[in-house]
Structure formats: structure tokens, C-alpha cells
Design a protein around this motif. Structure first.
Motif, PDB file in Angstrom:
ATOM      1  N   LEU A   1       0.829  -1.210   0.000  1.00 19.97           N
ATOM      2  CA  LEU A   1       0.000   0.000   0.000  1.00 19.97           C
ATOM      3  C   LEU A   1       0.859   1.254   0.000  1.00 19.97           C
ATOM      4  O   LEU A   1       0.523   2.255  -0.650  1.00 19.97           O
ATOM      5  N   GLN A   2       1.967   1.215   0.726  1.00 19.46           N
ATOM      6  CA  GLN A   2       2.861   2.378   0.736  1.00 19.46           C
ATOM      7  C   GLN A   2       3.482   2.597  -0.646  1.00 19.46           C
ATOM      8  O   GLN A   2       3.582   3.737  -1.121  1.00 19.46           O
ATOM      9  N   LEU A   3       3.881   1.509  -1.319  1.00 13.74           N
ATOM     10  CA  LEU A   3       4.479   1.659  -2.646  1.00 13.74           C
ATOM     11  C   LEU A   3       3.449   2.048  -3.692  1.00 13.74           C
ATOM     12  O   LEU A   3       3.785   2.743  -4.662  1.00 13.74           O
ATOM     13  N   LEU A   4       2.197   1.613  -3.523  1.00 15.30           N
ATOM     14  CA  LEU A   4       1.140   2.085  -4.431  1.00 15.30           C
ATOM     15  C   LEU A   4       1.008   3.596  -4.345  1.00 15.30           C
ATOM     16  O   LEU A   4       0.768   4.277  -5.351  1.00 15.30           O
ATOM     17  N   PHE A   5       1.172   4.127  -3.145  1.00 11.98           N
ATOM     18  CA  PHE A   5       1.085   5.578  -2.966  1.00 11.98           C
ATOM     19  C   PHE A   5       2.315   6.278  -3.538  1.00 11.98           C
ATOM     20  O   PHE A   5       2.199   7.250  -4.291  1.00 11.98           O
ATOM     21  N   TYR A   6       3.509   5.787  -3.216  1.00  8.55           N
ATOM     22  CA  TYR A   6       4.732   6.486  -3.609  1.00  8.55           C
ATOM     23  C   TYR A   6       5.185   6.156  -5.035  1.00  8.55           C
ATOM     24  O   TYR A   6       5.706   7.036  -5.730  1.00  8.55           O
ATOM     25  N   GLY A   7       5.022   4.913  -5.466  1.00 12.91           N
ATOM     26  CA  GLY A   7       5.597   4.512  -6.755  1.00 12.91           C
ATOM     27  C   GLY A   7       4.617   3.997  -7.776  1.00 12.91           C
ATOM     28  O   GLY A   7       5.006   3.726  -8.917  1.00 12.91           O
ATOM     29  N   GLY A   8       3.353   3.788  -7.386  1.00 13.24           N
ATOM     30  CA  GLY A   8       2.363   3.291  -8.327  1.00 13.24           C
ATOM     31  C   GLY A   8       2.464   1.789  -8.542  1.00 13.24           C
ATOM     32  O   GLY A   8       3.219   1.074  -7.866  1.00 13.24           O
ATOM     33  N   TRP A   9       1.693   1.306  -9.529  1.00 12.15           N
ATOM     34  CA  TRP A   9       1.612  -0.125  -9.794  1.00 12.15           C
ATOM     35  C   TRP A   9       2.944  -0.708 -10.258  1.00 12.15           C
ATOM     36  O   TRP A   9       3.242  -1.878 -10.007  1.00 12.15           O
ATOM     37  N   ALA A  10       3.723   0.053 -10.944  1.00 11.25           N
ATOM     38  CA  ALA A  10       5.021  -0.450 -11.421  1.00 11.25           C
ATOM     39  C   ALA A  10       5.901  -0.857 -10.237  1.00 11.25           C
ATOM     40  O   ALA A  10       6.563  -1.907 -10.270  1.00 11.25           O
TER      41      ALA A  10
END
Length: 498
Positions: A279-288
Motif C-alpha cells: 500500500l505504501q508503494l502504491l502511494f509512492y511509486g504506483g503499480w510499477a
């Protein structure tokens, strides 16, 4: 470089990647937290301490095994003593305020307090597998007599009950996680010790494993169940978690932070102090970034599977410990991904993600590394290739041997090395004496040996050795050599029924 050794180094780089991600989340999404160096230090200390204390623990129990013959009766007596200790602890706990073993989430003995979260992985990944291992081994030694089967099943149920009581006060998910890992341990133990026994019916084995799971399900009904499965596993706030997770999933961009998430005060507040990588990476970096993380975790599991060395399952002592340690990380990755997307109310953190799990996951990772090192030591032995002495020395009828101090060589002490000399040069070797066919044949292992080769010489007279002229002796000599050189960790008795 050995493939196993290369996999060990690669897995360490994966581990460093997890620690970096843990640090990134903590520094960017937590209101108050430690510095970068503190996370690295915690993880490093956990791994080093695990390797050292596990080495001590295994050394002690292996020594006891060599001194005292394992029997199901001795296992039963030991577990009965543990149960008596637990009963005594319960009585003391009910009669005093400064002692707690069962009723709280911490173990308290006067002024000493230890969170059960720190000992959870030690119990399920070390103590339970070792106990199950010796129980099953005892049943094999007694040829699965009716007495050994009854005692063995009872002993496993008793140790499971002790585990259940020890972690009874924890949230329900801890107990569910414990059952999942215990079942995996039992299945692997059955594959190693029970399945090879031809007299044991496979249907009975499956039935006993199902019964074991049903007993735990019955014990779960004694807990606070709530209004459904989600409340039993997660608590009353599952809908709130799912709403926040799905909002992030639906509004995340392909690359980077989306405008919807960046402008949402609700999501900013919701993500504060939340250790969920996905969830944190979805916020900061998106799906990639999330797809990259999932691929990273799958590659990490793939690497760990190779470190386990399942081809050595039958001979590798304490393989149950290393397989259980792997299953801990595997469950956290698989269930953690499902939980992250709010697909399953199984609230476990992804590896090395939580405040406690950066230490406990480092412990189980350290166990896997220890098992991989044992596999590496064994592979170093079985990959030796016999060659003629002239691969290292000039071709001669006889060779002389000396100690490194240039004295006549008779037989080396532990760790000593020997110089083998022809007419022009000498090389330094390790030596393993064998005595097959009443002939003093030794296997010489040159220290400068990139191709992992050995040569055989026969002792004839004082300080003189000659090449072994009978090639038919090679198999028996090498078999004896491999037996002496094989580490004790790979000398598990064969469990095939004779």
C-alpha cells in the motif's frame, strides 16, 4: 564458486533490499522513528545471534542424542515434565501478580518482562520442529509399534497444547498462523520419516493430519469469535481497513504518486504509521513499483527454496527447522499480499516489515542461512573427483611425505596438513586415512585445488607412498572417505524400512 554459496550471497542481497524498503517506509510514513543505522543494526544482530545460539543449541541436543538412545518413552517423559512446568506456572500465575506465562501477551517473571511476539517465531520455527523431529525419529526407531504410535501422537498433541496455551492471550491471528506453520512442519516431518516406511498406511497418515487440524478448529471455538471470519482474524475494523486499501488500489497510478492520492487528506492520515509495503508503494511509486516488489519477493522465495536443498531432505538433520523457517517467510509473503489488497482478513506483515518482524524475520532468515551453509559443506565433500597423482605431482613409483615442519609424517593430528613430495616439488594436502581391504590407503586433498580433485596413495613402508594400482578399490575407498568427511549434520540415519 559453488552454486549454493552463490545463492547464499544473492539471498543476503535480497535481505538487504528488504531492510532498505523497511527503512524507506519508516522514514517517510512514520511520525517518529529511528535512524537508518538502527534497522540495519537490529537485523544484523538478530542474524548473528541466531546463528550463534542455534549452533550452541543444536550442538547440545546432538551431543545428547549421541550419548542417549532416542526412544518414544524418553520423549514422552520430557514432554510430561514440560506439561507439569506449565501447570505449575499456571498455579503460580493465578496466585501472584508479578508472574505471568499464559494469561498475558508478555512473559513476566518478577521484574523481567519479555514480549511473546519475540519468542513466537523461535517456538514455531525451532522448538516445535525439533520436538516433532525427535518424536517421529523415535517412532521410526521403534518400527511404528502400537505403543510408539499412541505415545507419539499424544506427545505431539501435548506440545501443540503447550504452544496454544503459551500464545492463548495473543490476537487470534497469531494462533491461526501458528497452526498453519505447525501443519507444514508435520507434513514435512511425515514426508521425511513416515512416508518411506512401507508398513504405514498413507490413508491413516492423512486422517491423523486432518484430525490434528480439526482439534485446533475446536480450540478456536473456545476463543472470542465475533460476528464472522473477518472479525475473528482481524477484529472489528476490517471494513475500515478494506475501504482505505481499496481506495489506494483504485486510485493508484501506473508510475509515481497519483494526483487523487496526493490530494487526499484521508489517505495521508490513513497511511501514517502503517508498515504495509504494497500500500505504501502504491502511494509512492504506483503499480510499477508494486509489481516490481511482488517479483522481488517471488525471486526471494525461489532463492530460499534452492538454499533448503530438498534433495538432502532424507539425510539432513534438523531439516524440519529450516523448512519451517522457510514456510514462515512464505506464508507472510503469500498471505501478506492477499491481505495488502484486502482480499483476505489475514493480517500478517510482509517480510521484515513490522516493528517486531524486522527482528523475528531476521531470526528465521538466519536459520535458513545456517541450513544452507550445512548444505554447502556437504556439497563440498561429495563433489570431490578422484584423479591420478600425476595431476599434481611428477609420475613416480613412490612419494615421500613430511609435516609442514619438515619432519617425517606418520599420521596427522586434527587440522594438520601434510606435504607430499616427488623428486622435484612438494604440495600441501589434507589427508583422510582409510583402511578398506586391510590396506592403508589415504585420500590426499591438495589445498590449492580449484577443480576439487583428490588422489589416492597407499602407505607401503615408513614415509613412502605409492599410487594405488588397483582401480577396483577406488569405489570402496571413496565411499569410506565420503563417510568420514561428511559433516555430522548430514549423517541422519536412513529411514527406509528394511
Amino acid at each position: 564458486m559453488s552454486k549454493t554459496l552463490r545463492n547464499i550471497f544473492c539471498s543476503v542481497f535480497f535481505f538487504i533490499g528488504f531492510i532498505w524498503l523497511h527503512t524507506f517506509i519508516r522514514l517517510n510514513s512514520y511520525i517518529s522513528d529511528s535512524s537508518l543505522s538502527s534497522y540495519i543494526l537490529k537485523a544484523a544482530i538478530a542474524i548473528i545471534a541466531t546463528v550463534f545460539y542455534y549452533w550452541c543449541f543444536i550442538g547440545i541436543i546432538d551431543s545428547l542424542e549421541s550419548l542417549y538412545k532416542i526412544s518414544i518413552g524418553k520423549c514422552a517423559v520430557a514432554l510430561n515434565l514440560i506439561c507439569l512446568v506449565m501447570i505449575a506456572a499456571l498455579i503460580i500465575e493465578l496466585s501472584t501478580d508479578n508472574f505471568s506465562i499464559i494469561g498475558e501477551q508478555e512473559i513476566q517473571i518478577i521484574s523481567l518482562t519479555i514480549s511473546k511476539k519475540y519468542i513466537f517465531d523461535i517456538c514455531i520455527a525451532v522448538l516445535f520442529p525439533v520436538i516433532v523431529e525427535y518424536i517421529l525419529k523415535s517412532m521410526v526407531n521403534e518400527n511404528f509399534s502400537h505403543k510408539s504410535i499412541v505415545y507419539g501422537i499424544t506427545a505431539i498433541l501435548l506440545v501443540s497444547l503447550v504452544e496454544y496455551l503459551l500464545f492463548f492471550a495473543m490476537r487470534n491471528i497469531w494462533l491461526v498462523d501458528m497452526v498453519v506453520i505447525n501443519l507444514i512442519t508435520l507434513i514435512v516431518g511425515v514426508m521425511k520419516y513416515v512416508i518411506p516406511q512401507k508398513k504405514v498406511r498413507k490413508g491413516n497418515i492423512i486422517g491423523i493430519l486432518i484430525l490434528y487440524a480439526l482439534i485446533y478448529i475446536f480450540l478456536f471455538f473456545l476463543l472470542s469469535y465475533g460476528s464472522g471470519l473477518s472479525e475473528f482474524l482481524y477484529g472489528a475494523t476490517w471494513d475500515e481497513y478494506r475501504e482505505g486499501a481499496w481506495f489506494i488500489v483504485k486510485n493508484a497510478s501506473l508510475f509515481g504518486t497519483s494526483e487523487q492520492l496526493l490530494s487526499s487528506v484521508y489517505i495521508h492520515d490513513w497511511l501514517i504509521n502503517r508498515n504495509n509495503y504494497i500500500l505504501q508503494l502504491l502511494f509512492y511509486g504506483g503499480w510499477a513499483a508494486v509489481v516490481g516488489l511482488i517479483a522481488f519477493m517471488i525471486a526471494f522465495l525461489y532463492m530460499l527454496i534452492h538454499l533448503l536443498g530438498f534433495k538432502n531432505l532424507r539425510i539432513h538433520r534438523h531439516q524440519l527447522v529450516y523448512t519451517t523457517a522457510f514456510s514462515v517467510l512464505a506464508v507472510r509473503i503469500v498471505m501478506g499480499i492477499l491481505y495488502s489488497f484486502a482480499l483476505l482478513p489475514y493480517p500478517v506483515v510482509l517480510p521484515f516489515g513490522g516493528t517486531y518482524s524486522i527482528i523475528t524475520d531476521s531470526i528465521v532468515f538466519g536459520l535458513i542461512l545456517y541450513g544452507a551453509w550445512e548444505n554447502y559443506r556437504y556439497e563440498q565433500v561429495i563433489t570431490y573427483e578422484p584423479v591420478e597423482p600425476e595431476s599434481f605431482l611428477a609420475k613416480e613409483m613412490n612419494y615421500q611425505t613430511f609435516t609442514k615442519e619438515n619432519e617425517k609424517y606418520e599420521e596427522e593430528g586434527f587440522g594438520d596438513q601434510v606435504c607430499v613430495q616427488d623428486s622435484a616439488q612438494r604440495i600441501l594436502c589434507d589427508v583422510e586415512w582409510t583402511y578398506g581391504n586391510e590396506r592403508q590407503i589415504a585420500v590426499f586433498i591438495p589445498t590449492d585445488n580449484p577443480n576439487h580433485q583428490v588422489f589416492l596413495l597407499e602407505h607401503t613402508t615408513e614415509n613412502l607412498w605409492r599410487p594405488v594400482d588397483d582401480r577396483s578399490l577406488y569405489p570402496s575407498v571413496l565411499e569410506e572417505f565420503f563417510y568420514y568427511r561428511t559433516p555430522d549434520c548430514m549423517k541422519e540415519d536412513d529411514t527406509d524400512e528394511t
